[in-house]
Design an enzyme around this catalytic site. Sequence first.
Site, mmCIF file in Angstrom:
data_model
loop_
_atom_site.group_PDB
_atom_site.id
_atom_site.type_symbol
_atom_site.label_atom_id
_atom_site.label_comp_id
_atom_site.label_asym_id
_atom_site.label_seq_id
_atom_site.Cartn_x
_atom_site.Cartn_y
_atom_site.Cartn_z
ATOM 1 C CE LYS A 76 -2.282 -1.392 3.662
ATOM 2 N NZ LYS A 76 -1.632 -2.720 3.817
ATOM 3 C CB THR A 77 3.879 2.248 1.980
ATOM 4 O OG1 THR A 77 3.220 1.937 3.197
ATOM 5 C CG2 THR A 77 4.720 3.485 2.144
ATOM 6 C CG ASP A 121 0.067 3.040 6.809
ATOM 7 O OD1 ASP A 121 -0.873 2.364 6.361
ATOM 8 O OD2 ASP A 121 1.185 2.556 7.062
ATOM 9 C CB THR A 170 -5.165 -3.707 8.066
ATOM 10 O OG1 THR A 170 -5.452 -2.993 9.264
ATOM 11 C CG2 THR A 170 -3.699 -3.566 7.731
ATOM 12 N NE ARG A 229 6.840 -4.692 5.485
ATOM 13 C CZ ARG A 229 5.807 -3.880 5.655
ATOM 14 N NH1 ARG A 229 4.751 -4.302 6.330
ATOM 15 N NH2 ARG A 229 5.822 -2.671 5.159
HETATM 16 N N1 LIG Z 1 3.663 -5.423 -5.990
HETATM 17 C C1 LIG Z 1 4.904 -5.364 -5.511
HETATM 18 N N2 LIG Z 1 5.954 -5.585 -6.312
HETATM 19 C C2 LIG Z 1 7.203 -5.568 -5.816
HETATM 20 N N3 LIG Z 1 7.521 -5.316 -4.526
HETATM 21 C C3 LIG Z 1 6.508 -5.084 -3.691
HETATM 22 C C4 LIG Z 1 5.160 -5.087 -4.141
HETATM 23 N N4 LIG Z 1 4.362 -4.808 -3.103
HETATM 24 C C5 LIG Z 1 5.165 -4.643 -2.039
HETATM 25 N N5 LIG Z 1 6.453 -4.810 -2.398
HETATM 26 C C6 LIG Z 1 7.592 -4.703 -1.490
HETATM 27 O O1 LIG Z 1 7.184 -5.156 -0.194
HETATM 28 C C7 LIG Z 1 7.643 -4.279 0.817
HETATM 29 C C8 LIG Z 1 6.480 -3.825 1.662
HETATM 30 O O2 LIG Z 1 5.610 -3.005 0.898
HETATM 31 P P1 LIG Z 1 4.809 -1.771 1.527
HETATM 32 O O3 LIG Z 1 5.626 -1.097 2.588
HETATM 33 O O4 LIG Z 1 4.345 -0.944 0.400
HETATM 34 O O5 LIG Z 1 3.600 -2.532 2.196
HETATM 35 P P2 LIG Z 1 2.336 -1.907 2.966
HETATM 36 O O6 LIG Z 1 1.128 -2.619 2.446
HETATM 37 O O7 LIG Z 1 2.328 -0.441 2.888
HETATM 38 O O8 LIG Z 1 2.602 -2.365 4.438
HETATM 39 P P3 LIG Z 1 2.060 -1.631 5.791
HETATM 40 O O9 LIG Z 1 0.588 -1.842 5.777
HETATM 41 O O10 LIG Z 1 2.755 -2.422 6.871
HETATM 42 O O11 LIG Z 1 2.477 -0.212 5.738
HETATM 43 C C9 LIG Z 1 8.405 -3.160 0.098
HETATM 44 O O12 LIG Z 1 9.783 -3.432 0.140
HETATM 45 C C10 LIG Z 1 7.962 -3.243 -1.329
HETATM 46 O O13 LIG Z 1 9.025 -2.939 -2.167
#
Ligand SMILES: Nc1ncnc2c1ncn2[C@@H]1O[C@H](COP(=O)(O)OP(=O)(O)OP(=O)(O)O)[C@@H](O)[C@H]1O
Length: 356
Positions: A76-77, A121, A170, A229
């Site tokens: 998401k980030t 977030d 979430t 992740r």
């Molecule tokens: N679709 C994707 N392709 C490649 N890498 C990804 C992808 N989605 C996530 N990642 C990798 O996974 C890691 C976590 O992603 P991210 O921080 O965006 O998750 P998030 O959903 O925002 O988590 P949170 O809810 O804990 O903030 C990052 O290093 C990101 O590069």
Amino acid sequence: MNWEDDSAPTAADRLVGTTADGEDQAVEAALRPKDLGEFVGQERVREQLDLVLKAARARNATADHVLLSGAPGLGKTTLSMIIAAEMGAPIRITSGPAIQHAGDLAAILSSLTEGEVLFLDEIHRMSRPAEEMLYMAMEDFRVDVIVGKGPGATAIPLELPPFTLVGATTRAGLLPPPLRDRFGFTGHMEFYAPAELERVIHRSARLLDVETDAEGAAEIAGRSRGTPRIANRLLRRVRDYAQVKADGVITREIAAQALAVYEVDARGLDRLDRAVLTALLKLFGGGPVGLSTLAVAVGEERETVEEVAEPFLVREGLLARTPRGRVATPAAWAHLGLEAPRRPAGGAGGPGLFDA
Ligand SMILES: Nc1ncnc2c1ncn2[C@@H]1O[C@H](COP(=O)(O)OP(=O)(O)OP(=O)(O)O)[C@@H](O)[C@H]1O
């Protein structure tokens, strides 16, 4: 290695945990895809978002507010940063729990520049007054700042530049409908298929300059619980092992050996997950057993078992939550290599839940 070791498993510092620790945060910045083309999987969200952003660019307008929902670590980030990059706009990152007062939000909103992306977030954890201020900001690009207290308090309207709010949660179901309705686009992020995680791993391996063959990447992907992740974190631990114990190349064998050392099994279960399943099968014959009893048996808090271990076990179809208690599924017996006891159909305890 002994999976059934007696010492109590712990939820802290799990290799398969979904929240990002300090090391993750440092490396994640380097591994984040920079545009939609690089972003693996989530085809539907990506395609829809691509249209939203292209249309906004064609109109020379600020993109609609976007709500992204899904489990932690699914991107998401990353996607919010891509939205900003695709719009050629700066991004400001904050989170619901960081905004305790409406004034905190007013300070952030009033310092945004035109077209800026505000990533919020855990938007479901914002305080009520801040949430109400956000309604007006999202809809009218305006907030009322309250000055003074009691009967003498006055509301001073403050115009805001148009901005794009990207909210992440979430728990989309926890958002009040008036907030949910103010997003022009909602994308639900799904867990990733193994083949998608393999692509994430190959991409990250390239960026980290680690050699990985196809089977090595598949082995890590299969243990990554559908979450990029976790895939990236397991990749780093397997890289360490490959460097210290082998020639640095990640093959299926090396990945399996490394992750056995870290106690992440072929299906992505770790020590805590296995302890819960093992207790359920071996001590309680597969259940039904109450959550508290199960928690005592593994030496963990109720909440840890319920919130940390169970969601993945349920998702994997290994454990079921029933009104009578926790019950193991036939897949759980098979996964731990144990034989399910035959229950007498219609016998004293009634028919077993999973009797044929
Ligand atoms: N679709 C994707 N392709 C490649 N890498 C990804 C992808 N989605 C996530 N990642 C990798 O996974 C890691 C976590 O992603 P991210 O921080 O965006 O998750 P998030 O959903 O925002 O988590 P949170 O809810 O804990 O903030 C990052 O290093 C990101 O590069």
